[in-house]
Design a protein around this motif. Sequence first.
Motif, mmCIF file in Angstrom:
data_model
loop_
_atom_site.group_PDB
_atom_site.id
_atom_site.type_symbol
_atom_site.label_atom_id
_atom_site.label_comp_id
_atom_site.label_asym_id
_atom_site.label_seq_id
_atom_site.Cartn_x
_atom_site.Cartn_y
_atom_site.Cartn_z
ATOM 1 N N LEU A 50 0.832 -1.200 0.000
ATOM 2 C CA LEU A 50 0.000 0.000 0.000
ATOM 3 C C LEU A 50 0.869 1.253 0.000
ATOM 4 C CD1 LEU A 50 -2.871 -0.874 2.526
ATOM 5 C CD2 LEU A 50 -2.921 -0.928 0.016
ATOM 6 N N GLN A 51 0.438 2.245 -0.789
ATOM 7 C CA GLN A 51 1.188 3.485 -0.932
ATOM 8 C C GLN A 51 0.276 4.685 -0.682
ATOM 9 O OE1 GLN A 51 4.513 3.645 -1.517
ATOM 10 N NE2 GLN A 51 4.568 1.395 -1.489
ATOM 11 N N PRO A 52 0.827 5.784 -0.154
ATOM 12 C CA PRO A 52 0.010 6.977 0.105
ATOM 13 C C PRO A 52 -0.763 7.416 -1.134
ATOM 14 C CG PRO A 52 2.187 7.239 1.071
ATOM 15 C CD PRO A 52 2.241 5.986 0.250
ATOM 16 N N GLY A 53 -2.024 7.775 -0.920
ATOM 17 C CA GLY A 53 -2.851 8.269 -2.006
ATOM 18 C C GLY A 53 -3.634 7.202 -2.740
ATOM 19 N N GLN A 54 -3.309 5.929 -2.510
ATOM 20 C CA GLN A 54 -4.077 4.869 -3.159
ATOM 21 C C GLN A 54 -5.492 4.813 -2.584
ATOM 22 O OE1 GLN A 54 -1.615 1.333 -2.572
ATOM 23 N NE2 GLN A 54 -1.047 1.380 -4.734
ATOM 24 N N ARG A 55 -6.419 4.319 -3.404
ATOM 25 C CA ARG A 55 -7.806 4.152 -2.981
ATOM 26 C C ARG A 55 -8.030 2.678 -2.643
ATOM 27 N NH1 ARG A 55 -13.423 4.531 -5.789
ATOM 28 N NH2 ARG A 55 -14.674 5.547 -4.167
ATOM 29 N N LEU A 105 -5.370 1.653 8.452
ATOM 30 C CA LEU A 105 -4.752 1.712 7.128
ATOM 31 C C LEU A 105 -4.531 3.158 6.693
ATOM 32 C CD1 LEU A 105 -6.821 -1.060 5.295
ATOM 33 C CD2 LEU A 105 -4.445 -1.229 6.047
ATOM 34 N N ALA A 106 -5.525 4.019 6.943
ATOM 35 C CA ALA A 106 -5.401 5.426 6.566
ATOM 36 C C ALA A 106 -4.271 6.099 7.328
ATOM 37 C CB ALA A 106 -6.721 6.146 6.819
ATOM 38 N N GLU A 107 -4.196 5.833 8.623
ATOM 39 C CA GLU A 107 -3.166 6.471 9.458
ATOM 40 C C GLU A 107 -1.778 5.924 9.146
ATOM 41 O OE1 GLU A 107 -4.923 7.933 13.632
ATOM 42 O OE2 GLU A 107 -4.972 5.746 13.393
ATOM 43 N N HIS A 108 -1.675 4.603 8.994
ATOM 44 C CA HIS A 108 -0.359 3.977 8.877
ATOM 45 C C HIS A 108 0.215 4.061 7.468
ATOM 46 C CE1 HIS A 108 2.811 1.277 10.348
ATOM 47 N NE2 HIS A 108 2.760 0.696 9.153
ATOM 48 N N PHE A 109 -0.639 3.924 6.450
ATOM 49 C CA PHE A 109 -0.166 3.870 5.070
ATOM 50 C C PHE A 109 -0.493 5.127 4.269
ATOM 51 C CE2 PHE A 109 -0.559 -0.638 6.233
ATOM 52 C CZ PHE A 109 0.673 -1.131 5.832
ATOM 53 N N GLY A 110 -1.320 6.012 4.816
ATOM 54 C CA GLY A 110 -1.663 7.233 4.092
ATOM 55 C C GLY A 110 -2.592 7.015 2.919
ATOM 56 N N VAL A 111 -3.368 5.932 2.943
ATOM 57 C CA VAL A 111 -4.286 5.623 1.845
ATOM 58 C C VAL A 111 -5.665 6.213 2.133
ATOM 59 C CG1 VAL A 111 -3.089 3.529 1.145
ATOM 60 C CG2 VAL A 111 -4.845 3.404 2.928
#
Length: 284
Positions: A55-60, A75-81
């Motif tokens: 997972l990479q920042p900005g992915q949906r 997931l949002a906090e840790h990976f920036g997704v």
Amino acid sequence: MLDPKLQFNNLETSADLKSCCAAVYESDWARLLLGDSFHPGGLALTQQLGNLIDLQPGQRVLDVASGSGTSALFLAEHFGVDVVGIDYGRSAVAAANTAANDASLADQVRFEVGDAEQLPFTDNSFDALLCECAFCTFPAKTAAATEFFRVLKPRGMLGFSDLTRNGRLPTELDSLLAWITCIADAQPVETYLELLQSAGFAVNQIENHDQALFHTVAAVRGKLLGAELLLKLKKIDLPGADFQQARTVVRNAFEAIQQGKLGYILITASSPSDNNSFPQLLLS
């Protein structure tokens, strides 16, 4: 609300089963026994899945059967997704959206009511999809796998975890409660692979995490004993809770794990570069 003590033959449709599962997962009974993270390994294995599918920042990302939203928020906090969580239970979705607001993550994470077997999203909508310890509760597993494939973009990644079965399970694990806890309809690893590959996925990696399941069932057994004591002391009120059935399911599940009949796996899979064609069966 359906009574979770009902047996399968009391449920006339798959919609009844899904409604019953949602009702139990939204209950104080489930929270008491399972806590905020309803799957073995908790957020540690959620992070492992996120790492495995890169997972990479900005992915949906789509979180299927998102429950109270614990994994999606992590997931949002840790990976920036950016995460969309979907769940069959309206109360769970409302509580998850409240949690997103409270965590100041509402711009990154939202939750919707929906059915995993008929996802309310257009084709090629997500970069990644997670489904943690819920696939076993979907009555139409082929439809769910096909929907997972449909909503992922080309080269999209699937992170999947669930219980596995090796051989026949005791008849005591054929109850509705066992179904809801992902035991009754646990599938052999080969069946999961066939379902995913038949939907069009290329399976990339399989990890065994039986120990996480062992620790989860052991913890539930301890919490069950504590809950019965608190109930006798009138410290808690759990209307409709069937402790006898719960003890039976937990005891037999514990023995099945020790005998190697129940396990827990993580699977990662990917969508090919062009998923516009009709999925083909990849297993011979």
